[in-house]
Design an enzyme around this catalytic site. Structure first.
Site, PDB file in Angstrom:
ATOM      1  N   ASP A   1      -7.740  18.630 -14.184  1.00 26.33           N
ATOM      2  CA  ASP A   1      -8.030  17.273 -14.660  1.00 26.33           C
ATOM      3  C   ASP A   1      -7.654  17.242 -16.144  1.00 26.33           C
ATOM      4  O   ASP A   1      -8.331  17.825 -16.988  1.00 26.33           O
ATOM      5  CB  ASP A   1      -9.520  16.971 -14.439  1.00 26.33           C
ATOM      6  CG  ASP A   1      -9.899  15.554 -14.856  1.00 26.33           C
ATOM      7  OD1 ASP A   1      -9.206  14.982 -15.713  1.00 26.33           O
ATOM      8  OD2 ASP A   1     -10.922  15.049 -14.348  1.00 26.33           O
TER       9      ASP A   1
ATOM     10  N   TYR B   1     -17.010  15.910 -15.350  1.00 26.88           N
ATOM     11  CA  TYR B   1     -17.454  14.515 -15.293  1.00 26.88           C
ATOM     12  C   TYR B   1     -18.478  14.354 -14.157  1.00 26.88           C
ATOM     13  O   TYR B   1     -18.248  14.823 -13.035  1.00 26.88           O
ATOM     14  CB  TYR B   1     -16.237  13.604 -15.078  1.00 26.88           C
ATOM     15  CG  TYR B   1     -16.618  12.175 -14.804  1.00 26.88           C
ATOM     16  CD1 TYR B   1     -17.452  11.477 -15.676  1.00 26.88           C
ATOM     17  CD2 TYR B   1     -16.169  11.511 -13.662  1.00 26.88           C
ATOM     18  CE1 TYR B   1     -17.822  10.165 -15.420  1.00 26.88           C
ATOM     19  CE2 TYR B   1     -16.536  10.197 -13.401  1.00 26.88           C
ATOM     20  CZ  TYR B   1     -17.368   9.540 -14.283  1.00 26.88           C
ATOM     21  OH  TYR B   1     -17.745   8.245 -14.015  1.00 26.88           O
TER      22      TYR B   1
ATOM     23  N   ARG C   1       0.861  -1.197   0.000  1.00 23.93           N
ATOM     24  CA  ARG C   1       0.000   0.000   0.000  1.00 23.93           C
ATOM     25  C   ARG C   1       0.893   1.241   0.000  1.00 23.93           C
ATOM     26  O   ARG C   1       0.633   2.215  -0.693  1.00 23.93           O
ATOM     27  CB  ARG C   1      -0.949   0.007   1.207  1.00 23.93           C
ATOM     28  CG  ARG C   1      -1.672   1.341   1.353  1.00 23.93           C
ATOM     29  CD  ARG C   1      -2.910   1.336   2.238  1.00 23.93           C
ATOM     30  NE  ARG C   1      -2.859   0.460   3.377  1.00 23.93           N
ATOM     31  CZ  ARG C   1      -2.136   0.664   4.487  1.00 23.93           C
ATOM     32  NH1 ARG C   1      -1.384   1.752   4.603  1.00 23.93           N
ATOM     33  NH2 ARG C   1      -2.166  -0.198   5.467  1.00 23.93           N
TER      34      ARG C   1
ATOM     35  N   LYS D   1      -8.335   6.178 -19.095  1.00 23.77           N
ATOM     36  CA  LYS D   1      -8.677   6.686 -20.425  1.00 23.77           C
ATOM     37  C   LYS D   1      -7.455   6.639 -21.357  1.00 23.77           C
ATOM     38  O   LYS D   1      -6.956   5.578 -21.632  1.00 23.77           O
ATOM     39  CB  LYS D   1      -9.264   8.091 -20.280  1.00 23.77           C
ATOM     40  CG  LYS D   1     -10.382   8.189 -19.202  1.00 23.77           C
ATOM     41  CD  LYS D   1     -11.523   7.289 -19.540  1.00 23.77           C
ATOM     42  CE  LYS D   1     -12.701   7.238 -18.594  1.00 23.77           C
ATOM     43  NZ  LYS D   1     -12.592   7.483 -17.218  1.00 23.77           N
TER      44      LYS D   1
HETATM   45  O1  P1T Z   1     -13.511   6.468 -13.897  1.00 25.76           O
HETATM   46  P1  P1T Z   1     -12.325   6.968 -13.125  1.00 25.76           P
HETATM   47  O2  P1T Z   1     -11.026   6.360 -13.526  1.00 25.76           O
HETATM   48  O3  P1T Z   1     -12.551   6.940 -11.635  1.00 25.76           O
HETATM   49  O4  P1T Z   1     -12.146   8.517 -13.525  1.00 25.76           O
HETATM   50  C1  P1T Z   1     -13.111   9.483 -13.245  1.00 25.76           C
HETATM   51  C2  P1T Z   1     -13.021  10.612 -14.254  1.00 25.76           C
HETATM   52  C3  P1T Z   1     -12.377  11.783 -13.909  1.00 25.76           C
HETATM   53  N1  P1T Z   1     -12.247  12.808 -14.782  1.00 25.76           N
HETATM   54  C4  P1T Z   1     -12.735  12.734 -16.022  1.00 25.76           C
HETATM   55  C5  P1T Z   1     -12.574  13.888 -16.947  1.00 25.76           C
HETATM   56  C6  P1T Z   1     -13.389  11.577 -16.443  1.00 25.76           C
HETATM   57  O5  P1T Z   1     -13.863  11.537 -17.700  1.00 25.76           O
HETATM   58  C7  P1T Z   1     -13.548  10.483 -15.543  1.00 25.76           C
HETATM   59  C8  P1T Z   1     -14.279   9.248 -15.922  1.00 25.76           C
HETATM   60  N2  P1T Z   1     -15.125   9.421 -17.008  1.00 25.76           N
HETATM   61  C9  P1T Z   1     -15.916   8.458 -17.564  1.00 25.76           C
HETATM   62  C10 P1T Z   1     -16.014   7.203 -17.094  1.00 25.76           C
HETATM   63  C11 P1T Z   1     -16.680   8.895 -18.746  1.00 25.76           C
HETATM   64  O6  P1T Z   1     -17.189   8.052 -19.511  1.00 25.76           O
HETATM   65  O7  P1T Z   1     -16.789  10.113 -18.933  1.00 25.76           O
END
Ligand code: P1T
Length: 379
Positions: free
Chosen positions: A170, A98, A46, A195
């Protein structure tokens, strides 16, 4: 080192044991000690794991930061940033973002006494209207999800700096291939590694990258104390994904442009949201802070008909109807009922997330197949 070399070599060295070029997947929770505290830098996974360290070094390198921290998801990374704050503190956030980030802010952190102001930042000077002596963080997504608004990072950083407020960006949609917010004055870069950085739709992960040691130490303390880390297998996959980020992004941008231009010329389409158009309200800022315009494109159909939008996304065959974005394969989503369903209808419609809005993550397939697919689905 130039960016296209950093994606492959940044922060990497052959493994000390046998010289393996890729780091081994250190699938271990713990490490033998010779005497209490006598270890080679790793005591419990961790706190740190060598495969994760290799990834964290790569993340720091590609974002021109000094410290990278990898988490179990993008939201876990955002959660760690907000845990820097105290009850009573205030955050100014983009109003288009998001849906899961909005939900984390409003449904989890508001009840711990943190106040969030969701505002339009198309004109960055608007931020100043909301700054109080309790404002501790500005949260920016650019391009925003899903409306593709562009926020001026340099101007926002100047405002944040003048008021001694942290700026977090972000950078999920742009990736460091297109823009490097730390170089523009941001304090924290956040990624949903799920992503473009991962790039192959095979993992869920988040990251934070910073320049300042004191800030890195605070975030590392939260990462270890709260425990939302990612495992070594996923760290390995993310590291492998990053090695091709530059070539993938180049193709995403080329295909994004072709798809956005096709949609803009379609008689059934009302609006196309893509920062590469000269008509985009902040096209000039996009041109100044981004290398290219990315592979994310949103659009609405004429008449704003919910059923028609659902029919289009159901009829697509090369584009897969799915949440998420940034993988090699093209995806289509309906934000109002999928990724942004957790934002109340009145709130999401204020920013343009209407019932006919469709969001495309344009992949790196042959462009002719993508255009033909859109043609048959839209009609
Ligand atoms: O899904 P995660 O890895 O926890 O990330 C969250 C997140 C944060 N910031 C942005 C700009 C994002 O697009 C996302 C996650 N977005 C999607 C799952 C989506 O389909 O838009």
């Amino acid at each position: 080192m130039k960016f296209n070399t950093k994606t492959i070599h940044g922060g990497q060295k052959p493994d000390a044991a046998y010289g393996s070029v890729m780091p081994p997947i250190y699938q271990t929770s713990t490490y033998a000690q010779t005497t209490p505290g006598g270890h080679n830098g790793y005591e419990y996974s961790r706190s740190a794991n060598p495969t994760r360290t290799a990834l964290e070094n790569a993340l720091a390198s590609i974002e021109n930061g000094h410290f990278g921290l990898a988490f179990g998801s993008g939201l876990a990374a955002i959660d760690a940033v907000i845990k820097l704050l105290e009850p009573g503190d205030e955050v100014i956030s983009t109003n288009d973002l998001y849906g899961g980030t909005y939900r984390l802010f409003t449904s989890i952190f508001e009840k711990f006494g943190i106040k969030f102001n969701f505002i339009g930042m198309a004109n960055a000077s608007n931020i100043e209207n909301y700054i109080t002596n309790k404002t501790k963080l500005i949260w920016v997504e650019t391009p925003t999800n899903p409306m593709m608004n562009i926020i001026d990072i340099k101007t926002t950083a100047k405002i944040a700096n003048e008021h001694n407020i942290l700026l977090a960006v972000d950078n999920t949609f742009a990736t460091p291939y297109l823009q490097q917010p730390l170089d523009l004055g941001a304090d924290i870069v956040m990624h949903s590694v799920t992503k473009y950085l991962g790039g192959h739709s095979d993992l869920v992960m988040g990251a934070l990258i910073v320049k300042e040691k004191a800030l890195a130490d605070k975030l590392y303390f939260i990462q270890n104390a709260s425990g939302a880390v990612c495992g070594p297998q996923d760290s390995f996959l993310a590291l492998r994904g990053i090695k091709t980020l530059h070539v993938r992004m180049q193709r995403h941008c080329e295909n994004g442009k072709i798809v956005a231009s096709y949609l803009a010329s379609h008689p059934k389409i009302e609006n196309v949201y893509w920062p590469g158009f000269e008509s985009h309200p902040n096209h000039n800022i996009a041109k100044a802070q981004m290398r290219d315009f990315g592979g994310m494109v949103s659009f609405t159909t004429k008449g704003n008909n919910y059923e028609e939008a659902i029919k289009i996304v159901e009829q697509l065959k090369v584009f897969t109807l799915a949440e998420s974005l940034g993988g090699v394969e093209s995806l289509a989503g309906h934000p109002a009922s999928m990724t942004h369903a957790s934002i109340p209808k009145e709130e999401r419609e204020k920013t343009g997330v209407v019932d006919s809005l469709i969001r495309l993550s344009v992949g790196i397939e042959d462009e002719a197949d993508l255009i033909n697919d859109l043609k048959q689905a839209i009609g």
